[in-house]
Structures are given as C-alpha cells and as structure tokens.
Scaffold this motif. Structure first.
Motif, short mmCIF file in Angstrom:
data_model
loop_
_atom_site.label_atom_id
_atom_site.label_comp_id
_atom_site.label_asym_id
_atom_site.label_seq_id
_atom_site.Cartn_x
_atom_site.Cartn_y
_atom_site.Cartn_z
N LEU A 125 9.26 10.22 2.71
CA LEU A 125 9.11 10.31 1.25
C LEU A 125 8.07 11.36 0.87
O LEU A 125 8.29 12.17 -0.04
N ASP A 126 6.96 11.36 1.57
CA ASP A 126 5.89 12.32 1.29
C ASP A 126 6.36 13.75 1.53
O ASP A 126 6.13 14.64 0.71
N GLU A 127 7.06 13.97 2.61
CA GLU A 127 7.59 15.30 2.93
C GLU A 127 8.60 15.75 1.88
O GLU A 127 8.55 16.89 1.39
N LYS A 128 9.51 14.86 1.51
CA LYS A 128 10.53 15.18 0.51
C LYS A 128 9.89 15.50 -0.84
O LYS A 128 10.28 16.45 -1.52
N PHE A 129 8.86 14.72 -1.21
CA PHE A 129 8.16 14.97 -2.46
C PHE A 129 7.49 16.34 -2.44
O PHE A 129 7.61 17.11 -3.38
N ASN A 130 6.79 16.65 -1.36
CA ASN A 130 6.08 17.93 -1.27
C ASN A 130 7.04 19.11 -1.31
O ASN A 130 6.71 20.15 -1.89
N ARG A 159 7.03 2.81 7.36
CA ARG A 159 8.00 3.47 8.25
C ARG A 159 8.68 4.66 7.60
O ARG A 159 9.05 5.61 8.29
N ASN A 160 8.86 4.64 6.28
CA ASN A 160 9.55 5.75 5.62
C ASN A 160 8.63 6.56 4.71
O ASN A 160 9.07 7.49 4.07
N PRO A 167 0.79 -1.25 0.00
CA PRO A 167 0.00 0.00 0.00
C PRO A 167 0.81 1.30 0.00
O PRO A 167 0.47 2.21 -0.74
N PRO A 168 1.89 1.44 0.78
CA PRO A 168 2.64 2.71 0.71
C PRO A 168 3.24 2.98 -0.67
O PRO A 168 3.29 4.12 -1.11
N GLN A 169 3.67 1.92 -1.36
CA GLN A 169 4.20 2.10 -2.71
C GLN A 169 3.12 2.60 -3.66
O GLN A 169 3.34 3.51 -4.44
N ALA A 170 1.95 1.99 -3.56
CA ALA A 170 0.83 2.39 -4.42
C ALA A 170 0.40 3.82 -4.10
O ALA A 170 0.12 4.61 -5.00
N LEU A 171 0.33 4.14 -2.84
CA LEU A 171 -0.07 5.48 -2.42
C LEU A 171 0.91 6.53 -2.94
O LEU A 171 0.50 7.58 -3.46
N LEU A 172 2.18 6.25 -2.85
CA LEU A 172 3.20 7.17 -3.35
C LEU A 172 3.08 7.33 -4.87
O LEU A 172 3.13 8.45 -5.39
N ILE A 177 12.33 1.01 -4.73
CA ILE A 177 10.88 0.92 -4.53
C ILE A 177 10.53 -0.20 -3.55
O ILE A 177 9.55 -0.10 -2.81
N GLU A 178 11.32 -1.24 -3.52
CA GLU A 178 11.07 -2.35 -2.60
C GLU A 178 11.20 -1.93 -1.14
O GLU A 178 10.63 -2.57 -0.25
#
Length: 119
Positions: A64-69, A59-60, A2-7, A53-54
């Motif tokens: 990732l979300d913060e860095k992307f934003n 946990r991370n 799920p976190p991979q798909a969400l990202l 991606i794996e």
C-alpha cells in the motif's frame, strides 16, 4: 489497527502539504477540503489494490505504501476532480462562483457525503 492509522496519517499529511503549498490555480475549495480529499485519496488507493480498510494490516502495508508513493499525484488529482464534480452537482454551478463562506459551510455539513456517495 496501527497500519490503518499509519496509512491514514500518511495520506492526510500529503494532502495537507499540498493544501499549504497550493498555488494560484488551485480550486477555491482546497483550503476547506483536506479531510475529504484525504478520504478520497485513501478510497482510490484501496480500490486500486482491491482492498477494504478492514483488510489493511502489517502484511500488505508495504505494498500500500509503495502504491501510494508511486501514484499520489494521480490520486490527489482524481480526488480534486471528484470533489469539484460533487460540488458542482450539489450546487448546480461551478465552485469558482461560490462564496468562500458557502464553501466553508459545505465542508462542515454532511450533504456533500451524500453527493459523493451517489457517484
């Protein structure tokens, strides 16, 4: 996972908003390139954090979300540049001189992947 798909969905949605709101000065390949641009943005984000991606999990995901934003504009611009350069290498001419039909066909074939991989 799920976190991979969400990202992936988050990145793709951002790229799609940019495609829909692209101005007159946007490269002519933008209407055809959402999937490629999203892939390149995702690669850049993962490279910045030294992840594959794996390794993306709950946990991370926050990092990732913060860095992307924080960097999504820069990631998108770099993806545009890389894709434009790859198209120029593939055809030996600037994308502005290519017909829209040729650009459209390019994004349906796999040879652009090979050109991007050879960077």
């Amino acid at each position: 996972m799920p976190p991979q798909a969400l990202l992936a969905v988050k990145i793709y949605r951002d790229v799609e908003v940019r495609r829909r709101t692209a101005g007159v000065g946007a490269p002519n390949f933008v209407p055809y390139a959402s999937h490629y641009l999203a892939m390149l943005v995702g690669e850049e984000l993962l490279d910045d954090l030294g992840l594959s991606i794996e390794k993306v999990d709950h946990r991370n995901f926050g990092e990732l979300d913060e860095k992307f934003n924080e960097n999504k504009d820069a990631y998108y611009q770099k993806a545009l540049d890389r894709l434009g350069d790859a198209l120029t290498r593939l055809y030996g001419e600037k994308t502005s001189t290519l017909s829209l039909q040729r650009l459209s066909a390019t994004f349906r074939r796999g040879d652009l992947f090979e050109t991007l991989d050879s960077e």
